[in-house]
Design a protein around this motif. Structure first.
Motif, PDB file in Angstrom:
ATOM      1  N   ASN A  35       0.819  -1.216   0.000  1.00  8.38           N
ATOM      2  CA  ASN A  35       0.000   0.000   0.000  1.00  8.38           C
ATOM      3  C   ASN A  35       0.851   1.263   0.000  1.00  8.38           C
ATOM      4  O   ASN A  35       0.379   2.327  -0.389  1.00  8.38           O
TER       5      ASN A  35
ATOM      6  N   GLY B 178       3.079   2.070  -1.925  1.00 11.62           N
ATOM      7  CA  GLY B 178       3.314   2.527  -3.288  1.00 11.62           C
ATOM      8  C   GLY B 178       4.730   2.336  -3.777  1.00 11.62           C
ATOM      9  O   GLY B 178       5.019   2.544  -4.952  1.00 11.62           O
ATOM     10  N   SER B 179       5.633   1.962  -2.906  1.00 11.24           N
ATOM     11  CA  SER B 179       7.029   1.737  -3.258  1.00 11.24           C
ATOM     12  C   SER B 179       7.681   0.918  -2.160  1.00 11.24           C
ATOM     13  O   SER B 179       7.256   0.969  -1.008  1.00 11.24           O
TER      14      SER B 179
ATOM     15  N   GLN C 227       4.786   6.352   5.695  1.00  8.93           N
ATOM     16  CA  GLN C 227       5.168   6.032   4.319  1.00  8.93           C
ATOM     17  C   GLN C 227       6.595   6.483   4.027  1.00  8.93           C
ATOM     18  O   GLN C 227       7.395   5.704   3.493  1.00  8.93           O
TER      19      GLN C 227
ATOM     20  N   SER D  59      -4.002   1.915   0.218  1.00  6.24           N
ATOM     21  CA  SER D  59      -3.242   1.977  -1.032  1.00  6.24           C
ATOM     22  C   SER D  59      -3.341   3.390  -1.593  1.00  6.24           C
ATOM     23  O   SER D  59      -4.264   4.146  -1.271  1.00  6.24           O
ATOM     24  N   MET D  60      -2.404   3.746  -2.435  1.00  6.56           N
ATOM     25  CA  MET D  60      -2.399   5.079  -3.024  1.00  6.56           C
ATOM     26  C   MET D  60      -3.683   5.316  -3.823  1.00  6.56           C
ATOM     27  O   MET D  60      -4.285   6.389  -3.748  1.00  6.56           O
ATOM     28  N   GLN D  61      -4.129   4.328  -4.561  1.00  8.36           N
ATOM     29  CA  GLN D  61      -5.359   4.472  -5.346  1.00  8.36           C
ATOM     30  C   GLN D  61      -6.565   4.677  -4.434  1.00  8.36           C
ATOM     31  O   GLN D  61      -7.357   5.592  -4.651  1.00  8.36           O
TER      32      GLN D  61
ATOM     33  N   MET E 221       3.872   6.496  -8.345  1.00 13.14           N
ATOM     34  CA  MET E 221       2.593   6.594  -7.645  1.00 13.14           C
ATOM     35  C   MET E 221       1.653   7.578  -8.322  1.00 13.14           C
ATOM     36  O   MET E 221       0.448   7.559  -8.075  1.00 13.14           O
TER      37      MET E 221
ATOM     38  N   ASP F 170      -1.691   6.558  -9.687  1.00 13.80           N
ATOM     39  CA  ASP F 170      -2.740   6.217  -8.731  1.00 13.80           C
ATOM     40  C   ASP F 170      -3.244   7.424  -7.962  1.00 13.80           C
ATOM     41  O   ASP F 170      -4.283   7.363  -7.310  1.00 13.80           O
ATOM     42  N   ILE F 171      -2.501   8.529  -8.011  1.00 11.93           N
ATOM     43  CA  ILE F 171      -2.834   9.719  -7.223  1.00 11.93           C
ATOM     44  C   ILE F 171      -3.555  10.767  -8.063  1.00 11.93           C
ATOM     45  O   ILE F 171      -4.532  11.362  -7.621  1.00 11.93           O
TER      46      ILE F 171
END
Length: 168
Positions: free
Chosen positions: A43, A45-46, A100, A115-117, A161, A164-165
């Motif tokens: 979640n 993102g990296s 994060q 999660s980023m999404q 990311m 998704d952002i």
């Protein structure tokens, strides 16, 4: 109902309820409730950097936390993007961004956010909004004395990311 059966039912309910309670911000001072979700390192993102050099360049976890606070303070005060934060749980946002950054910098933290999404799905960020956020992050890293090359390495880790952002 026998005592053994009751205990088994209580254990089964707890097995399902405890993960949801871990998501319940009512257990975190000042945070608003959110729908349950699964905590997963993905979640963030990296994945984290190897070693400690990146974290050290950010002046440890304390420096990373200052960068998050500075970036958010700048963003909330920026008339171009202040609207994004009006309905945002800033207590939760600060905590999860600090987690994060610490996770990605390999500072020994666990990222417990969505999660980023999922976290950005209903915000409707545009490319210009993302640009302003990155600008504030760079200014915050400059203020903390993070070397330019290190900033670029960190931003490169965050860049994927964007898909998704930015949703508009």
């Amino acid at each position: 109902m026998s005592g053994k059966l009751t205990l088994t039912l209580v254990a089964a309910v707890a097995a399902f309820a405890l993960p949801a309670l871990a998501q319940d911000p009512a257990h975190r001072a000042g945070e608003e409730a959110v729908d349950p979700y699964i905590v997963d390192a993905a979640n963030a993102g990296s994945g984290p950097f190897e070693g400690t050099a990146m974290l050290e360049a950010f002046n440890g976890r304390e420096g990373s936390d200052r960068i998050v606070d500075d970036m958010l303070d700048r963003s909330v005060a920026d008339p171009r993007i202040a609207y994004i934060f009006v309905a945002t749980d800033m207590v939760r946002l600060r905590r999860t961004l600090k987690e994060q950054f610490c996770y990605i910098l390999n500072g020994g933290c666990t990222y417990t956010g969505r999660s980023m999404q999922d976290a950005h799905d209903e915000i409707g960020l545009q490319p210009a909004d993302m640009g302003a956020l990155v600008e504030h992050l760079q200014d915050a890293m400059d203020a903390e004395g993070v070397p330019f090359r290190t900033q670029n390495r960190f931003l490169a880790r965050l860049a994927p990311m964007r898909r998704d952002i930015v949703t508009r």
